[in-house]
Design a protein around this motif. Structure first.
Motif, PDB file in Angstrom:
ATOM      1  N   LYS A   1      28.388  41.287  36.538  1.00 46.67           N
ATOM      2  CA  LYS A   1      29.197  40.445  35.641  1.00 46.67           C
ATOM      3  C   LYS A   1      30.684  40.666  35.900  1.00 46.67           C
ATOM      4  CE  LYS A   1      25.808  39.539  32.240  1.00 46.67           C
ATOM      5  NZ  LYS A   1      25.562  38.547  31.321  1.00 46.67           N
ATOM      6  N   ALA A   2      31.046  41.914  36.152  1.00 46.60           N
ATOM      7  CA  ALA A   2      32.447  42.205  36.468  1.00 46.60           C
ATOM      8  C   ALA A   2      32.855  41.497  37.750  1.00 46.60           C
ATOM      9  CB  ALA A   2      32.657  43.712  36.589  1.00 46.60           C
TER      10      ALA A   2
ATOM     11  N   LEU B   1      33.591  37.863  37.050  1.00 45.96           N
ATOM     12  CA  LEU B   1      34.898  37.719  36.390  1.00 45.96           C
ATOM     13  C   LEU B   1      36.036  37.922  37.383  1.00 45.96           C
ATOM     14  CD1 LEU B   1      34.049  39.676  33.132  1.00 45.96           C
ATOM     15  CD2 LEU B   1      34.501  37.222  33.298  1.00 45.96           C
ATOM     16  N   TRP B   2      35.897  38.914  38.267  1.00 43.87           N
ATOM     17  CA  TRP B   2      36.928  39.195  39.273  1.00 43.87           C
ATOM     18  C   TRP B   2      37.132  37.986  40.183  1.00 43.87           C
ATOM     19  CZ3 TRP B   2      40.667  42.591  39.715  1.00 43.87           C
ATOM     20  CH2 TRP B   2      41.302  42.752  40.937  1.00 43.87           C
TER      21      TRP B   2
ATOM     22  N   LYS C   1      36.822  34.944  39.576  1.00 43.57           N
ATOM     23  CA  LYS C   1      37.476  33.837  38.879  1.00 43.57           C
ATOM     24  C   LYS C   1      38.985  34.020  38.729  1.00 43.57           C
ATOM     25  CE  LYS C   1      33.396  32.549  36.212  1.00 43.57           C
ATOM     26  NZ  LYS C   1      32.794  32.475  34.869  1.00 43.57           N
TER      27      LYS C   1
ATOM     28  N   LYS D   1      37.082  51.345  29.363  1.00 40.93           N
ATOM     29  CA  LYS D   1      36.061  50.331  29.108  1.00 40.93           C
ATOM     30  C   LYS D   1      35.235  50.134  30.376  1.00 40.93           C
ATOM     31  CE  LYS D   1      38.694  47.723  25.746  1.00 40.93           C
ATOM     32  NZ  LYS D   1      39.142  46.448  25.266  1.00 40.93           N
TER      33      LYS D   1
ATOM     34  N   GLU E   1      33.382  45.271  33.259  1.00 38.81           N
ATOM     35  CA  GLU E   1      33.193  43.915  32.721  1.00 38.81           C
ATOM     36  C   GLU E   1      34.031  43.698  31.466  1.00 38.81           C
ATOM     37  OE1 GLU E   1      29.832  41.248  30.401  1.00 38.81           O
ATOM     38  OE2 GLU E   1      29.171  43.057  31.463  1.00 38.81           O
ATOM     39  N   PHE E   2      34.011  44.660  30.552  1.00 37.06           N
ATOM     40  CA  PHE E   2      34.730  44.498  29.286  1.00 37.06           C
ATOM     41  C   PHE E   2      36.236  44.631  29.476  1.00 37.06           C
ATOM     42  CE2 PHE E   2      30.443  45.947  28.008  1.00 37.06           C
ATOM     43  CZ  PHE E   2      30.026  44.740  27.455  1.00 37.06           C
TER      44      PHE E   2
ATOM     45  N   LEU F   1      37.815  43.554  32.176  1.00 37.72           N
ATOM     46  CA  LEU F   1      38.236  42.253  32.712  1.00 37.72           C
ATOM     47  C   LEU F   1      38.188  41.169  31.646  1.00 37.72           C
ATOM     48  CD1 LEU F   1      36.551  42.413  36.236  1.00 37.72           C
ATOM     49  CD2 LEU F   1      38.994  42.595  35.709  1.00 37.72           C
ATOM     50  N   ARG F   2      37.233  41.234  30.738  1.00 39.22           N
ATOM     51  CA  ARG F   2      37.159  40.244  29.649  1.00 39.22           C
ATOM     52  C   ARG F   2      38.330  40.397  28.675  1.00 39.22           C
ATOM     53  NH1 ARG F   2      32.612  37.330  29.718  1.00 39.22           N
ATOM     54  NH2 ARG F   2      30.698  38.263  30.528  1.00 39.22           N
ATOM     55  N   ALA F   3      38.702  41.650  28.377  1.00 37.83           N
ATOM     56  CA  ALA F   3      39.774  41.918  27.396  1.00 37.83           C
ATOM     57  C   ALA F   3      41.162  41.583  27.936  1.00 37.83           C
ATOM     58  CB  ALA F   3      39.718  43.382  26.970  1.00 37.83           C
ATOM     59  N   LYS F   4      41.341  41.627  29.243  1.00 31.60           N
ATOM     60  CA  LYS F   4      42.614  41.336  29.909  1.00 31.60           C
ATOM     61  C   LYS F   4      43.803  42.116  29.320  1.00 31.60           C
ATOM     62  CE  LYS F   4      41.210  36.859  31.606  1.00 31.60           C
ATOM     63  NZ  LYS F   4      41.685  35.630  32.177  1.00 31.60           N
TER      64      LYS F   4
END
Length: 144
Positions: free
Chosen positions: A93-94, A97-98, A100, A128, A131-132, A134-137
């Motif tokens: 998942k990470a 996200l990367w 994208k 974290k 994945e989290f 990268l989601r939190a930015k």
């Protein structure tokens, strides 16, 4: 071509220096919200590192207000994942996200990771999962 980034420690303003294969400065770019006064200071007072040797000296010296780093060139997921270090949670998942993220943002992430690790160490809290993270930015929150 090699690129170096000077980041002002208080304002997060950045100066991008680009050097050719012979070590000569071929371009500068100002990033962030520079005021008119700051731009005038840059062009009148800033000692321009016209050669790669000068920027290396700036990188080695601990500057009070500026941090000098070579711009990361390897923007692969593997480079991020290895540099980040916390490999819990699985990479799939990470990695999505990367992929994208635009390249400029990947550079921002890689430059932010040492600050993030230092912050977490000072707080005594864990990093974290990738994945989290990268989601939190969190690298974007620093710009606000």
């Amino acid at each position: 071509m090699r690129t170096y980034i000077a980041t002002h420690k208080q304002t997060e303003l950045r100066i991008i220096f680009t050097y050719d294969d012979f070590g000569n400065l071929v371009g500068t770019e100002l990033k962030g919200k520079w005021s008119k006064e700051q731009i005038i200071w840059f062009y009148k007072k800033f000692i321009m590192p016209i050669s790669i040797n000068m920027i290396w000296e700036m990188c080695e010296k601990k500057q009070e207000n500026w941090e000098f780093l070579e711009k990361p060139t390897d923007l692969s997921f593997k480079a991020f994942y290895d540099f980040y270090g916390n490999k819990k949670g699985g990479p799939l998942k990470a990695q999505e996200l990367w992929k994208k993220l635009p390249d400029d943002e990947k550079v921002e992430v890689l430059l932010f990771i040492p600050k993030y690790k230092a912050q977490k160490q000072a707080e005594g809290t864990a990093l974290k999962y990738p994945e989290f993270f990268l989601r939190a930015k969190p690298w974007l929150a620093e710009k606000i």
